[in-house]
Design an enzyme around this catalytic site. Structure first.
Site, PDB file in Angstrom:
ATOM      1  N   CYS A  84       0.893  -1.194   0.045  1.00 33.21           N
ATOM      2  CA  CYS A  84       0.011  -0.067   0.140  1.00 33.21           C
ATOM      3  C   CYS A  84       1.015   1.320   0.124  1.00 33.21           C
ATOM      4  CB  CYS A  84      -1.103   0.093   1.305  1.00 33.21           C
ATOM      5  SG  CYS A  84      -1.880   1.439   1.390  1.00 33.21           S
ATOM      6  N   HIS A 125      -9.405  -3.722  -1.723  1.00 28.26           N
ATOM      7  CA  HIS A 125      -8.075  -3.178  -0.752  1.00 28.26           C
ATOM      8  C   HIS A 125      -8.670  -1.716  -0.516  1.00 28.26           C
ATOM      9  CE1 HIS A 125      -3.952  -2.132   0.393  1.00 28.26           C
ATOM     10  NE2 HIS A 125      -4.365  -0.746   0.071  1.00 28.26           N
ATOM     11  N   GLU A 126      -9.238  -1.103  -1.362  1.00 30.98           N
ATOM     12  CA  GLU A 126      -9.406   0.416  -1.266  1.00 30.98           C
ATOM     13  C   GLU A 126     -10.712   0.520  -0.413  1.00 30.98           C
ATOM     14  OE1 GLU A 126      -7.081   2.267  -1.877  1.00 30.98           O
ATOM     15  OE2 GLU A 126      -6.210   0.895  -3.420  1.00 30.98           O
ATOM     16  N   HIS A 129      -9.898   0.517   3.104  1.00 29.20           N
ATOM     17  CA  HIS A 129      -9.375   2.061   3.539  1.00 29.20           C
ATOM     18  C   HIS A 129     -10.759   2.551   3.900  1.00 29.20           C
ATOM     19  CE1 HIS A 129      -5.236   2.470   3.021  1.00 29.20           C
ATOM     20  NE2 HIS A 129      -5.423   1.707   1.691  1.00 29.20           N
TER      21      HIS A 129
HETATM   22 ZN   LIG Z   1      -3.781   0.690   0.477  1.00 33.59          ZN
END
Ligand SMILES: [Zn+2]
Length: 135
Positions: A84, A125-126, A129
């Site tokens: 990341c 993944h995003e 976040h």
């Molecule tokens: Zn990330």
């Protein structure tokens, strides 16, 4: 406008709020910032540029933006290792090969779409976040 990448774990651990039409200029900045980092980064969430709203930019072959994405279905889990831009090193994660996502575009039109493989992985993944989850 290209913005600085946030690396503060406290800021990155906050859960993002719904994106509204007040956030479109920040959304464009997110796309610009992903484009500027395209060599090292294939996806970016709002809070990585200091915008704590539910928006993600997805890179790769085509670059696109998702507002308020929600995963409606997921199939075929697998183990993987990810890195990341906001964090040092690599971490293990469980992802799904195929996901069905509901989201809004820059005109707040609703879409429901199925994604596979790398694109699906970037989205997952995003989206982590957005919930303050750091992988
Ligand atoms: Zn990330």
């Amino acid at each position: 406008m290209v913005r600085a990448i946030i690396r503060d774990p406290i800021l990155l651990s906050m859960k993002a709020a719904e994106a509204t039409d007040q956030d479109l200029s920040d959304a464009r900045d997110l796309m610009d910032t992903l484009k500027a980092n395209a060599e090292v980064c294939i996806g970016m969430a709002g809070n990585m540029i200091g915008v704590n709203k539910r928006m993600i930019a997805v890179g790769g072959m085509v670059r696109f933006l998702m507002l308020n994405p929600r995963i409606r279905a997921k199939r075929s889990p697998y183990h993987t290792v990810e890195s990341c831009l906001s964090l040092e090193g690599e971490r293990e994660a469980i992802r799904y090969q195929e996901i069905e996502v509901e989201y809004q575009d820059m005109h707040f039109q609703k879409h429901r779409q199925t994604f596979h493989g790398l694109t699906a992985q970037i989205i997952q993944h995003e989206m982590d976040h957005l919930d303050g989850i750091l992988i």
